[in-house]
Every structure is written in structure tokens, then in C-alpha cells.
Motif scaffolding. Structure first.
Motif, PDB file in Angstrom:
ATOM      1  N   PRO A  17      67.387  46.187  32.219  1.00 46.69           N
ATOM      2  CA  PRO A  17      67.809  44.977  31.564  1.00 46.69           C
ATOM      3  C   PRO A  17      67.874  44.963  30.206  1.00 46.69           C
ATOM      4  O   PRO A  17      66.839  45.745  29.742  1.00 46.69           O
ATOM      5  CB  PRO A  17      67.051  43.896  32.208  1.00 46.69           C
ATOM      6  N   PRO A  18      68.791  44.359  29.567  1.00 45.54           N
ATOM      7  CA  PRO A  18      68.676  44.460  27.819  1.00 45.54           C
ATOM      8  C   PRO A  18      67.583  43.673  27.498  1.00 45.54           C
ATOM      9  O   PRO A  18      67.266  42.536  28.162  1.00 45.54           O
ATOM     10  CB  PRO A  18      69.972  43.891  27.599  1.00 45.54           C
ATOM     11  N   LEU A  19      66.711  43.994  26.334  1.00 46.45           N
ATOM     12  CA  LEU A  19      65.997  43.157  25.768  1.00 46.45           C
ATOM     13  C   LEU A  19      65.751  43.104  24.175  1.00 46.45           C
ATOM     14  O   LEU A  19      65.820  44.210  23.682  1.00 46.45           O
ATOM     15  CB  LEU A  19      64.414  43.623  26.129  1.00 46.45           C
ATOM     16  N   GLU A  20      66.148  42.041  23.591  1.00 46.36           N
ATOM     17  CA  GLU A  20      66.126  41.952  22.004  1.00 46.36           C
ATOM     18  C   GLU A  20      64.834  41.889  21.892  1.00 46.36           C
ATOM     19  O   GLU A  20      64.170  40.719  22.048  1.00 46.36           O
ATOM     20  CB  GLU A  20      67.225  41.153  21.758  1.00 46.36           C
ATOM     21  N   VAL A  21      64.100  42.696  20.902  1.00 45.08           N
ATOM     22  CA  VAL A  21      62.915  42.365  20.016  1.00 45.08           C
ATOM     23  C   VAL A  21      62.849  41.992  18.762  1.00 45.08           C
ATOM     24  O   VAL A  21      63.424  42.707  17.940  1.00 45.08           O
ATOM     25  CB  VAL A  21      62.015  43.502  20.535  1.00 45.08           C
ATOM     26  N   LEU A  22      62.532  40.907  18.491  1.00 44.92           N
ATOM     27  CA  LEU A  22      62.587  40.265  17.093  1.00 44.92           C
ATOM     28  C   LEU A  22      61.264  40.440  16.494  1.00 44.92           C
ATOM     29  O   LEU A  22      60.153  39.783  16.987  1.00 44.92           O
ATOM     30  CB  LEU A  22      62.922  38.754  17.189  1.00 44.92           C
ATOM     31  N   ILE A  23      60.920  41.367  15.716  1.00 43.25           N
ATOM     32  CA  ILE A  23      59.610  41.761  15.107  1.00 43.25           C
ATOM     33  C   ILE A  23      59.344  41.119  13.906  1.00 43.25           C
ATOM     34  O   ILE A  23      60.048  41.122  13.010  1.00 43.25           O
ATOM     35  CB  ILE A  23      59.412  43.350  15.178  1.00 43.25           C
ATOM     36  N   CYS A  24      58.144  40.497  13.903  1.00 38.60           N
ATOM     37  CA  CYS A  24      57.966  39.674  12.646  1.00 38.60           C
ATOM     38  C   CYS A  24      57.454  40.115  11.590  1.00 38.60           C
ATOM     39  O   CYS A  24      56.766  41.345  11.539  1.00 38.60           O
ATOM     40  CB  CYS A  24      56.871  38.477  12.933  1.00 38.60           C
ATOM     41  N   ALA A  25      57.765  40.174  10.121  1.00 41.34           N
ATOM     42  CA  ALA A  25      57.453  40.674   8.925  1.00 41.34           C
ATOM     43  C   ALA A  25      57.138  39.501   8.090  1.00 41.34           C
ATOM     44  O   ALA A  25      57.999  38.846   7.849  1.00 41.34           O
ATOM     45  CB  ALA A  25      58.185  41.769   8.546  1.00 41.34           C
ATOM     46  N   PRO A  26      55.962  39.581   7.509  1.00 36.59           N
ATOM     47  CA  PRO A  26      54.888  40.631   7.760  1.00 36.59           C
ATOM     48  C   PRO A  26      54.006  40.263   8.865  1.00 36.59           C
ATOM     49  O   PRO A  26      54.136  39.296   9.535  1.00 36.59           O
ATOM     50  CB  PRO A  26      53.992  39.966   6.406  1.00 36.59           C
ATOM     51  N   VAL A 311      62.411  40.615  11.388  1.00 39.26           N
ATOM     52  CA  VAL A 311      63.011  39.322  10.663  1.00 39.26           C
ATOM     53  C   VAL A 311      61.659  38.972   9.604  1.00 39.26           C
ATOM     54  O   VAL A 311      60.511  38.975   9.936  1.00 39.26           O
ATOM     55  CB  VAL A 311      62.930  38.012  11.680  1.00 39.26           C
ATOM     56  N   SER A 312      62.100  39.179   8.444  1.00 38.70           N
ATOM     57  CA  SER A 312      61.006  39.146   7.403  1.00 38.70           C
ATOM     58  C   SER A 312      61.296  37.721   6.775  1.00 38.70           C
ATOM     59  O   SER A 312      62.175  37.194   6.213  1.00 38.70           O
ATOM     60  CB  SER A 312      61.619  40.473   6.364  1.00 38.70           C
ATOM     61  N   THR A 313      60.213  37.244   6.231  1.00 36.75           N
ATOM     62  CA  THR A 313      59.985  36.008   5.485  1.00 36.75           C
ATOM     63  C   THR A 313      59.426  36.202   4.077  1.00 36.75           C
ATOM     64  O   THR A 313      59.329  35.272   3.299  1.00 36.75           O
ATOM     65  CB  THR A 313      59.302  34.844   6.262  1.00 36.75           C
ATOM     66  N   ALA A 314      58.723  37.169   3.820  1.00 37.21           N
ATOM     67  CA  ALA A 314      57.790  37.410   2.643  1.00 37.21           C
ATOM     68  C   ALA A 314      57.635  38.921   2.391  1.00 37.21           C
ATOM     69  O   ALA A 314      57.704  39.482   3.541  1.00 37.21           O
ATOM     70  CB  ALA A 314      56.572  36.470   2.629  1.00 37.21           C
ATOM     71  N   ASP A 315      57.400  39.303   1.110  1.00 35.58           N
ATOM     72  CA  ASP A 315      57.057  40.558   0.981  1.00 35.58           C
ATOM     73  C   ASP A 315      55.609  40.592   0.206  1.00 35.58           C
ATOM     74  O   ASP A 315      55.208  39.639  -0.421  1.00 35.58           O
ATOM     75  CB  ASP A 315      58.002  41.232  -0.224  1.00 35.58           C
ATOM     76  N   GLU A 316      54.746  41.276   0.776  1.00 34.24           N
ATOM     77  CA  GLU A 316      53.308  41.258   0.405  1.00 34.24           C
ATOM     78  C   GLU A 316      53.051  42.730  -0.197  1.00 34.24           C
ATOM     79  O   GLU A 316      53.517  43.974   0.163  1.00 34.24           O
ATOM     80  CB  GLU A 316      52.485  41.286   1.834  1.00 34.24           C
ATOM     81  N   SER A 317      52.571  42.580  -1.458  1.00 29.33           N
ATOM     82  CA  SER A 317      52.023  43.745  -2.165  1.00 29.33           C
ATOM     83  C   SER A 317      50.765  43.385  -2.776  1.00 29.33           C
ATOM     84  O   SER A 317      50.395  44.377  -3.766  1.00 29.33           O
ATOM     85  CB  SER A 317      53.217  43.785  -3.272  1.00 29.33           C
ATOM     86  N   VAL A 318      49.841  42.887  -1.971  1.00 28.51           N
ATOM     87  CA  VAL A 318      48.541  42.547  -2.539  1.00 28.51           C
ATOM     88  C   VAL A 318      47.670  43.656  -2.216  1.00 28.51           C
ATOM     89  O   VAL A 318      47.708  44.364  -1.140  1.00 28.51           O
ATOM     90  CB  VAL A 318      47.814  41.259  -1.724  1.00 28.51           C
ATOM     91  N   PHE A 319      46.646  44.229  -3.170  1.00 33.03           N
ATOM     92  CA  PHE A 319      45.831  45.131  -3.031  1.00 33.03           C
ATOM     93  C   PHE A 319      44.589  44.935  -3.638  1.00 33.03           C
ATOM     94  O   PHE A 319      44.563  44.129  -4.750  1.00 33.03           O
ATOM     95  CB  PHE A 319      46.381  46.371  -3.907  1.00 33.03           C
TER      96      PHE A 319
END
Length: 332
Positions: A17-26, A311-319
Motif C-alpha cells: 500500500p502507498p504511504l506518504e511520509v511527511l518528515i519534520c524539519a528541524p 516539511v520545513s518551518t525553520a533553519d537552524e545554524s546554532v553552534f
């Protein structure tokens, strides 16, 4: 052993069966977790095993077991450590002031891997206390971060609350100015409700200059809020004792996802819950490594014809740089 023909592989795939996976970012590791794990690995590389670590360096069994295999020894308290010249590392969650004091008394080579954003909360609490304020801490009783924050101040100088109901029964010292700080890994929405109740009952209470819930917790919750209403089920990769991972599961549930589960790794999936889904949301707590996310995608790919979309809602560059003791040694 006969090799399967291309046509048989295609038929096998077509039967899934088909499955759509929406992977969260970050998702996954934050800067504080990366710093803490790197601190243990760098200490092992420079000084060799053993390296002692007070409490789990981060709340993830996979990470802890991996470091243990490399020579890290995890203890609950310093009195479990023999007299040694080996490094003794404090976990990312922070420790009460009594712990570094004990390390000094025993002449341990102590390395503090507390997340800098947790240290920020510690400093805030200390400043409020020096200015004569009673500190209210919003957090979960017994969590190592809460124990560490409360241990920055003398007994009676800080009061822990967890819920709006706790605000109603809060009885601070009379004629003393109030301030509040929070655990860094709380639910953003739940905490907002507690803060609103505090400010309504105590209008003069002093707030943090910048909210104490860390950027990584906030960003991961926002991504889950975006994805959860779009999917039939949500999996949060993380350990049961990870506060930020538990909050992600709760956020997904409140956002309307019918099935929301916290899973350490693929072998822990209860497949009876996912038999009829056509879409899956996937994220990971701030102490969960990406390899476990990939492992879970592979497990679903064995049962479904998977397509993955980020599915991205923010970019993270903290170090955050390593603790100074390890930076100096690394430079040499």
C-alpha cells in the motif's frame, strides 16, 4: 540462492500500500546535545577510557549505549566514582551547585557539558536571587534540568510549579518581589498558559528578557503543529525520559493527529496501530540521532510503498563550542 527478477521486485512493490511520509524539519539533535556528545567523544579521544559521566549525557538510550561501548562510564552520583584522574563530565541537563563543589573537594578533573541555554536559566535565577526576588520555576518535578536549576539557589529561594492549578495555590513569601524562569524543554503552549496565569495573579512578576524555552524545542514543536493535522499518524523518535520528545508527542495529539506515539527505534513500533494509514508524520526529539529516523523509514518501506517529503518551518545554524578544557586540549 536464486536472484529475484526485476519483474518480481516490481510486483512486490506494487502489492504494497502507498504511504506518504511527511518528515519534520528541524528535528533531532540540537546544538546543546551535539556539544555534550562531542565532549564525551573528545575526552575519550584525548584521555582514553574510562571517562565518567554523571547521569545520561543526553536522554537517549541509543546514544548512551554507543558511548558506553567506547569507554564512557555513566553514574548517578559522584560517590560512585573511585579516586581518579580520568575526566568526569556533567550532563547537558545541568547540575546543582553542590555537584561541582563535591568534584573540587575530590580533586576530579571535571568538565561541565551543561547546555549553554540551561546555563542561561541558571544565571537568570541567580541574578533574581541577588536582587532580592523569590524565583518561581516552571518545570517538571524530578527532571534533571529542574533539579539542577533549583540547586543553584539556597533552599526556599525557588518554588517549582507545573500547571495553572499550581499558580492558584502558590504562596510566595510576603512583601517579596517575584520573578519566573522555565525549564528549556517544555510545551510552548502549556507554558504560555502558566505564564499568563502567573502574570494575572502577580502583575508585577519579572519575566525573562528572552523566553527560556530553547530555540530547538520551539522549532520542533512548530514543525509538528504544521504536519500533525495533515497525517493519519505521527511518530516521534525519542526516549520516554526525554522531556522535549514527550512534548512533541503531546503537541501532535493536540494538533489533531489521530495516532501519536513516542518510539525509541524501529523495533519498538506497534504495527497494529499503523495497519490502515496512508500518511505518516515523522519527527525526532532533540536528543535522538538521525540514524534512528532513517531506521524507522526503512521499517515502513518494508511494508509500504513509501514516498518521503520534508516539511520545513525553520533553519537552524546554532553552534556551541566545546567546554574550554577540551577546546584547549584539542588545539594542542
Amino acid at each position: 540462492m536464486p536472484v529475484a527478477s526485476l519483474s518480481s521486485i516490481e510486483t512486490s512493490s506494487a502489492n504494497k500500500p502507498p504511504l506518504e511520509v511527511l518528515i519534520c524539519a528541524p528535528r533531532g539533535f540540537c546544538a546543546g546535545v551535539v556539544r555534550a556528545i562531542d565532549a564525551v567523544e573528545k575526552a575519550l579521544r584525548i584521555y582514553g577510557p574510562p571517562v565518567y559521566v554523571r547521569h545520561e549525557i543526553v536522554h537517549n538510550k541509543y546514544v548512551v549505549e554507543s558511548l558506553r561501548r567506547k569507554g564512557a562510564i555513566f553514574v548517578d552520583e559522584l560517590d560512585e566514582i573511585p579516586d581518579t584522574q580520568a575526566p568526569v563530565i556533567f550532563s547537558a541537563h545541568g547540575v546543582p551547585k553542590s555537584v561541582p563543589s563535591e568534584a573540587v573537594q575530590r580533586r576530579f578533573f571535571a568538565i561541565d557539558a551543561t547546555c549553554p541555554l540551561v546555563t542561561k536559566v541558571h544565571r537568570e535565577a541567580e541574578i533574581h536571587h541577588k536582587r532580592g526576588r523569590h524565583v518561581v520555576l516552571i518545570g517538571h518535578a524530578g527532571h534533571p534540568e529542574v533539579v539542577g536549576t533549583m540547586g543553584q539557589l539556597p533552599a526556599g529561594a525557588i518554588t517549582l510549579i507545573e500547571t495553572v492549578a499550581d499558580v492558584e495555590t502558590l504562596a510566595p513569601p510576603a512583601d517579596v518581589e517575584l520573578a519566573y524562569v522555565t525549564q528549556t524543554t517544555l510545551s510552548v503552549d502549556d507554558t504560555a498558559g502558566v505564564v499568563a496565569a502567573l502574570q494575572q495573579r502577580f502583575p508585577q512578576i519579572v519575566s525573562p528578557h528572552k523566553q527560556d524555552i530553547c530555540y530547538a524545542t520551539t522549532n520542533r514543536q512548530e514543525a509538528v503543529k504544521r504536519v500533525a493535522p495533515q497525517v493519519d499518524a505521527m511518530i516521534v523518535v525519542g526516549s520516554p525520559n526525554s522531556s522535549n520528545s514527550q512534548r512533541l508527542r503531546e503537541v501532535a495529539e493536540r494538533a489533531g493527529c489521530p495516532i501519536s506515539r513516542l518510539v525509541l527505534r524501529a523495533e519498538d513500533i506497534d504495527w497494529s496501530l499503523f495497519g490502515n494509514i496512508r500518511s505518516l508524520g515523522l519527527t525526532a526529539g532533540a536528543s535522538a540521532p538521525e540514524v534512528l529516523v532513517e531506521e524507522i523509514i526503512d521499517a515502513f518501506a518494508e511494508r509500504y510503498n513509501v514516498t518521503v517529503e520534508s516539511v520545513s518551518t525553520a533553519d537552524e545554524s546554532v553552534f556551541f563550542p566545546l567546554p574550554r578544557e577540551l577546546r584547549d586540549q584539542a588545539a594542542e
